[in-house]
Design an enzyme around this catalytic site. Sequence first.
Site, PDB file in Angstrom:
ATOM      1  N   LYS A 154       0.828  -1.200   0.000  1.00 43.98           N
ATOM      2  CA  LYS A 154       0.000   0.000   0.000  1.00 43.98           C
ATOM      3  C   LYS A 154       0.865   1.255   0.000  1.00 43.98           C
ATOM      4  CE  LYS A 154      -3.517   2.523   2.632  1.00 43.98           C
ATOM      5  NZ  LYS A 154      -4.524   2.463   3.716  1.00 43.98           N
ATOM      6  N   HIS A 159      -9.289 -29.488 -31.854  1.00 42.33           N
ATOM      7  CA  HIS A 159     -10.130 -28.387 -31.400  1.00 42.33           C
ATOM      8  C   HIS A 159     -11.039 -28.808 -30.244  1.00 42.33           C
ATOM      9  CE1 HIS A 159      -8.541 -26.094 -34.656  1.00 42.33           C
ATOM     10  NE2 HIS A 159      -9.089 -26.861 -35.582  1.00 42.33           N
TER      11      HIS A 159
END
Length: 528
Positions: free
Chosen positions: A140, A280
């Site tokens: 922070k 696929h």
Amino acid sequence: MTNLVPIGRALISVSDKSGLLDLARALAAQGVELISTGGTSGMLRTAGLKVRDVSDVTGFPEMMDGRVKTLHPNVHGALLALRDDDEHLLAMAAHGIEPIDLLIVNLYPFEKTVAKGADHDTCIENIDIGGPAMIRAAAKNHRFVTVVTDPADYAGLIDQTRAHDGATTLAFRQKLALAAYSRTAAYDTAVSGWLSGQLGQSFTRSKSFGGVLAQGLRYGENPHQAAAFYTDGSKREGVATAKQWQGKELSYNNINDTDAAFELVAEFAGAGPACAIIKHANPCGVGKAGTLKEAYLRAYACDQTSAFGGIVALNQPLDAETAEEIVKIFTEVVIAPGASDEAKAIFATKKNLRLLTTKGLPDPAEKSLAFKQVAGGFLVQDRDTDSVTVANLKVVTKRAPSEAELADLMFAWKVAKHVKSNAIVYVKDGATVGVGAGQMSRIDSTRIAARKADDMADVLSLSQSPTVGSVVASDAFFPFADGLLAAAEAGATAIIQPGGSMRDDEVIAAADAAGLAMVFTDQRHFRH
């Protein structure tokens, strides 16, 4: 915004101590004061480095078996204080808080502890509290504080401080702050995921998924899409845990298709040699036989056109005879639970062929969650682990399936579970002979699968379509009799489907009229 910030004091508290001594020596050589905790402090002292115990900073000893040692204003105030805020500076002076400019913390090995199968209490003790609190505080306040949570960043930190006379740049601190918050997010995700499993509560009020970057990918499904591959820490056998022996890096589509192939072939663990060929994310051929080579050839015979450039998955270690067959056409990836030295040598002649080996097969019944992103959120569900046995089947036609038909029906049902909906699978003698996938109507899938089988009959110079005398699996019910009748016209003799349509009576009557045997599973396997 402040750019260069010199490092005067560093707090070090790590579980993973790899690379730490080199970093600590480099910092000490730059005049950085080192503060540390517990075992880390002892390690640094043994190496001859001057270290100040964190208990000297807090004025309190480490207590409660180390559960409380850094949760103190003298630590968090030192990390959170804004160096350009006069009130913060006055508060620090009033309370004797000295700034900490660098935090080096990696967390208790919670994920590894769970992966080792540790008991509940041991897992609980490996939930870090002080570490995440310090990391979040330092991240922070990255305008002034540098935070490092991964030994992989030690070299970059050393280079940074050497290049800037003991200081770090804002851009570097921002990058590390992002890494820090990503780490604590993944850590909390691992803890919440484990606890939800312990309590059997998968769908909690808030849900997150975490992972660790395994590799950056050249692109995603298409070249204009950026992509990466993350692992979630689980030990499920598959593409994430496999060893790659040769070939180029796996692509996004390679990874997706390889996973689909290996999950499918795992359905036949213990059922003798089996092979699945994927294109696929859909199977273009699945076969089982007395040998792995024959299983591969039977899978290949289903759709030789689609198999070109496909993914091959085997349920037994790859042998030389099978390898010799596979290299006769272009194949992207082969994955198997092991491979012989002879098979590896054969594959070595094909530099672009990727060979992956695992230590075993994934368990199709293992419970886990699957998720999919949609606009504004994501969908979460249990992975489809259910299966049926012969005892679960309900014969709904006048004719019951023969023993041979029944074996093929069960085979077809396992394959259909892994075919995109609407799914239709024709099977004959333990091998797929036609697969219809992903169509908007079930009759289209039925016809496409039969047509592809007709094409292969021409390629293989067969006297008739291989669908003659086959069985058919449908992943969901036939809403009308037309799909079933199309299968009968293709030569199918038996059907397996979930049942549950408003027109089941009509469909059953059509099956009886066509002389088909049909069984219901009362279980659907949609796969979108």
